[in-house]
Design an enzyme around this catalytic site. Structure first.
Site, PDB file in Angstrom:
ATOM      1  N   THR A   1       0.839  -1.198   0.000  1.00 30.97           N
ATOM      2  CA  THR A   1       0.000   0.000   0.000  1.00 30.97           C
ATOM      3  C   THR A   1       0.870   1.242   0.000  1.00 30.97           C
ATOM      4  OG1 THR A   1      -0.034   0.162   2.411  1.00 30.97           O
ATOM      5  CG2 THR A   1      -1.888  -0.989   1.376  1.00 30.97           C
ATOM      6  N   ASP A   2       0.331   2.324  -0.569  1.00 28.62           N
ATOM      7  CA  ASP A   2       0.851   3.621  -0.169  1.00 28.62           C
ATOM      8  C   ASP A   2       0.452   3.779   1.297  1.00 28.62           C
ATOM      9  OD1 ASP A   2       1.977   6.128  -0.125  1.00 28.62           O
ATOM     10  OD2 ASP A   2       1.037   6.783  -1.990  1.00 28.62           O
ATOM     11  N   TRP A   3       1.164   4.614   2.023  1.00 31.38           N
ATOM     12  CA  TRP A   3       1.009   4.660   3.486  1.00 31.38           C
ATOM     13  C   TRP A   3      -0.392   5.175   3.854  1.00 31.38           C
ATOM     14  CZ3 TRP A   3       4.864   2.356   1.951  1.00 31.38           C
ATOM     15  CH2 TRP A   3       5.888   1.892   2.767  1.00 31.38           C
ATOM     16  N   GLY A   4      -1.192   4.277   4.426  1.00 35.72           N
ATOM     17  CA  GLY A   4      -2.567   4.611   4.762  1.00 35.72           C
ATOM     18  C   GLY A   4      -3.527   4.346   3.624  1.00 35.72           C
ATOM     19  N   GLY A   5      -3.106   3.590   2.617  1.00 37.92           N
ATOM     20  CA  GLY A   5      -3.930   3.362   1.437  1.00 37.92           C
ATOM     21  C   GLY A   5      -4.933   2.235   1.556  1.00 37.92           C
TER      22      GLY A   5
END
Length: 731
Positions: A262-266
């Site tokens: 994931t992108d961070w928090g995705g």
């Protein structure tokens, strides 16, 4: 005793497996897959689930009892980011994490030189390896759709073919160090405003022809080991767990065997994350141990909630095993590969390659009366005007910010090179300090700065105005798009005042984006220099002095005004959307495709860039006039250097379909070659183009379709400068 013996046996299996592979060979062999099966069968359910989510801001856990290491990641792609705290976004304040900052990827794309992309990847990969990183979070290949996108400077321009050709060697260079490249942001992440929620509405044809090719090349040709999902939505699903993008296209159609991160928090939902192709969840909105006595990372979507769904039978364990298999495969390629090199950092070779890339990427856009190069032996007075001549550009910009060991400013670079000149500097304008997520105004007196700059300019023989953007929030920065197309901080007005007192003025732009230029007809020269990293000032001085002959070409179009850009021509629903949906109404006509097809002349065209010498492209021809779908079209010719300086020209080959049954761009880049030619000499070139690459994505069959009939080949040195057209037929 039995338990300990089993542990020793399994550890032996892992060690033997590591010995069986080398730095170049991945774990595709059946033997390694068998060993991965053995490891998976020995892991508990809890251990397997733990491997699928973060344990800190930039790491995910291994399995200590079996000797399986943690995975450590770092932001890129222009260098290895400074060390971040375990549980929050603060810097750890280490004293040994300074690095070499390489030029931004817009600069790399401007070189039109895949060999330099390989060198870039090797060198940044060595630094990541030295810093003991297993995954470098880059490069980025999202398409330049709007000049307002805050992260355009991290990407490789508006053309999918150029981005594809540059990203593949970059990946190969990084990964030969036993460090995984992580290509991002997959996919359609072409703006920062509302990036965490906007649903992109785009045709399947535009998706496959414009926005996916560079990712596809990264997977199929670059053999990339990891992919980062994007924040936005597509077809109503977040892209970090999107069944069409991840399951159908990436893992099924392209046979991607690596890890989706994931992108961070995705991540936003446990079932979707589990079932729709995500493998490792990072950065979800918890901060380590702060939310409870238990480890808050256990409450990620792919943590305890995932474990619960498996235990109650709602999700099959096979789904989990596939994720763990991919993670172990990544480990055998990186931190469980005993043969990977040790890496290097902050050495002269890295600085040299950064300077080489910067020099080849700088683009000369205007050069009236040979304003550039400036003779470094003359005793003249040069007024260097602008905050961008001294402002550090490795900091700021969001996650791509760097902790460079050194950064040579443009002012210092000029002072180092122009020893005989008197150089005076005036700031002229001020942006305020860099602060992520907010604009902090400068505390300096704007009018005083302006008057000091005008006074300095009036005393000089030559004025070099260093303007542009600066990686502050709402300039070129993650988390926020630009709010206007013109130059910020009163630069346009200041430049006009300077021109009243000294017409011998050249503009040096430092930015990762196109800008509006209402003063273009009044300045003598314009040079686009990008964000160039540790040796920015030296590289700029190399080109200004003529030590390096500029050969960079624009990787995106500069529209005259914002409404001339395809995305913006349709209004706010097309960019940035209404906060819920965004409609890509320009469809496949992105960048020069829009300008060419709609006959809207840009300020500067894709592929454009001047030199200190004069080139002539001649003897252009194709090897045949008719081709089958399985043949290659070979374009050959000569490049002559008619001037007095050694240089390099980029021959560009565009192809358009005549009388197509579907709407098409007038022409599309299908081949290019950078040709170095000494003064007064000639060089030949050959560019080979697969006939299948002329296919369009046919939405009626959900497949590629190569039309029979006539095509027109355009050969030149930019999308707007064509030397010859050749008609061919696909039979």
């Amino acid at each position: 005793m039995i338990k300990n013996a089993f542990k020793i046996t399994l550890f032996t299996i892992i060690c033997n497996a590591m010995i069986a592979i080398n730095a170049q060979e991945t774990t595709s062999s059946k033997a390694i897959e068998t060993k991965i099966d053995q490891i998976i069968s020995s892991l508990t359910l809890e251990e397997k689930v733990a491997m699928c989510h973060a344990q800190s801001k930039f790491s995910s856990p291994g399995v200590e009892r079996l000797g399986i290491p943690e995975l450590w990641m770092s932001d890129g792609p222009h260098g290895v980011r400074g060390e971040i705290n375990w549980d929050d976004w603060g810097y750890a304040n280490w004293t040994n994490d300074s690095i070499t900052a390489f030029p931004a990827l817009t600069c790399l794309a401007s070189t039109f030189n895949p060999k330099l992309a390989k060198d870039y990847g090797i060198n940044v990969g060595e630094e990541a390896r030295y810093r003991k990183k297993d995954v470098l979070l880059g490069p980025g290949v999202n398409i330049y759709r709007s000049p307002l996108n805050g992260r355009n400077f991290e990407y490789m321009g508006e053309d999918p073919f150029l981005a594809s050709k540059m990203v593949v060697p970059y990946i190969q260079g990084v990964q030969q160090n036993g460090v995984a490249a992580c290509v991002k942001h997959y996919a359609l992440n072409n703006q920062e405003v509302w990036r965490d929620k906007i649903n992109v509405v785009v045709s399947d044809r535009a998706l496959h022809e414009i926005y996916l090719p560079a990712f596809k090349a990264a997977v199929e040709e670059g053999k990339v080991w990891s992919i980062m999902g994007s924040y936005n939505q597509f077809k109503g699903q977040h892209c970090c767990h999107n069944s069409v993008l991840l399951n159908d296209i990436l893992k099924k159609d392209w046979n991607f065997d690596g890890v989706v991160i994931t992108d961070w928090g995705g991540a936003h939902d446990t079932k979707q994350a589990a079932l729709n192709g995500l493998d490792i969840e990072m950065g979800t909105g918890t901060d380590g141990l702060t939310s409870s006595k238990k480890n808050a990372y256990d409450y990620y979507y792919l943590a305890n909630p995932f474990l619960k769904l498996i235990k109650n039978g709602e999700i099959k364990e096979d789904i989990l095993n596939d994720k763990v298999r991919r993670i172990l495969r990544l480990m055998f390629r990186t931190n469980m590969n005993p043969n990977r090199p040790l890496g290097r950092i902050n050495n002269q070779e890295h600085l040299d390659i950064a300077r080489k890339i910067a020099g080849e990427g700088i683009v000369l856009l205007k050069n009236e009366a040979s304003f550039f190069p400036i003779n470094a032996t003359k005793k003249i007075t040069i007024a260097v005007i602008g905050e961008n001549a001294t402002k550090p550009m490795t900091i700021g910009g969001g996650s791509s910010e760097l902790k460079a060991k050194n950064e040579v400013s443009p002012l210092d670079g000029l002072k180092n090179r122009f020893k005989n000149a008197t150089i005076i500097h005036a700031m002229g304008y001020a942006s305020g300090p860099s602060a992520y997520g907010r604009v902090v105004p400068s505390s300096l007196d704007a009018n005083k700065l302006k008057q000091e700059a005008i006074e300095a300019a009036s005393k000089a023989d030559i004025v070099l105005f260093f303007g542009g953007l600066n990686k502050n929030y709402l300039q070129d920065c993650e988390g926020g798009d630009r709010t206007e197309y013109k130059l910020p901080f009163g630069q346009d007005e200041l430049l006009n005042e300077i021109l009243k007192v000294n017409k011998n003025t050249g503009v040096v732009l430092v930015s990762g984006n196109a800008i509006e230029m209402p003063w273009i007809s009044n300045v003598k020269a314009i040079m686009q220099t990008w964000y160039l990293g540790s040796v920015a000032g030296d590289a700029i001085a190399d080109v200004i002095s003529g030590d390096v002959n500029p050969s960079g070409k624009l990787p995106f179009s500069f529209p005259k005004k914002l409404s001339d850009n395809g995305a913006h021509s349709f209004g706010e629903l097309s960019f940035p959307g209404d906060g819920v949906n965004e409609y890509y109404k320009e469809d496949i006509l992105v960048g020069y495709r829009w300008h060419d097809t709609k006959k809207i002349k840009p300020l500067f065209a894709f592929g454009e860039g001047l030199s200190y010498t004069t080139f002539e492209i001649s003897n252009l021809d194709s090897d045949k006039k008719a081709y089958s779908k399985d043949e290659s079209i070979v374009i050959s010719g000569n490049v002559s250097n008619k001037g007095n300086v050694d240089g390099a020209e980029v021959v560009q080959v565009y192809i358009g379909k005549l009388n197509s049954k579907v709407a098409r761009a007038e022409k599309e880049l299908k081949g290019f070659q950078k040709v170095a030619v000494k003064k007064g000499e000639n060089a030949s070139f050959k560019i080979s183009i697969d006939a299948k690459s002329l296919s369009f994505y046919d939405e009626t069959t959900a497949d590629w379709n190569l039309e029979k009939g006539d095509y027109l080949i355009y050969i030149g040195n930019s999308s707007a400068s064509i030397s010859k057209k050749i008609k061919i037929t696909i039979q």
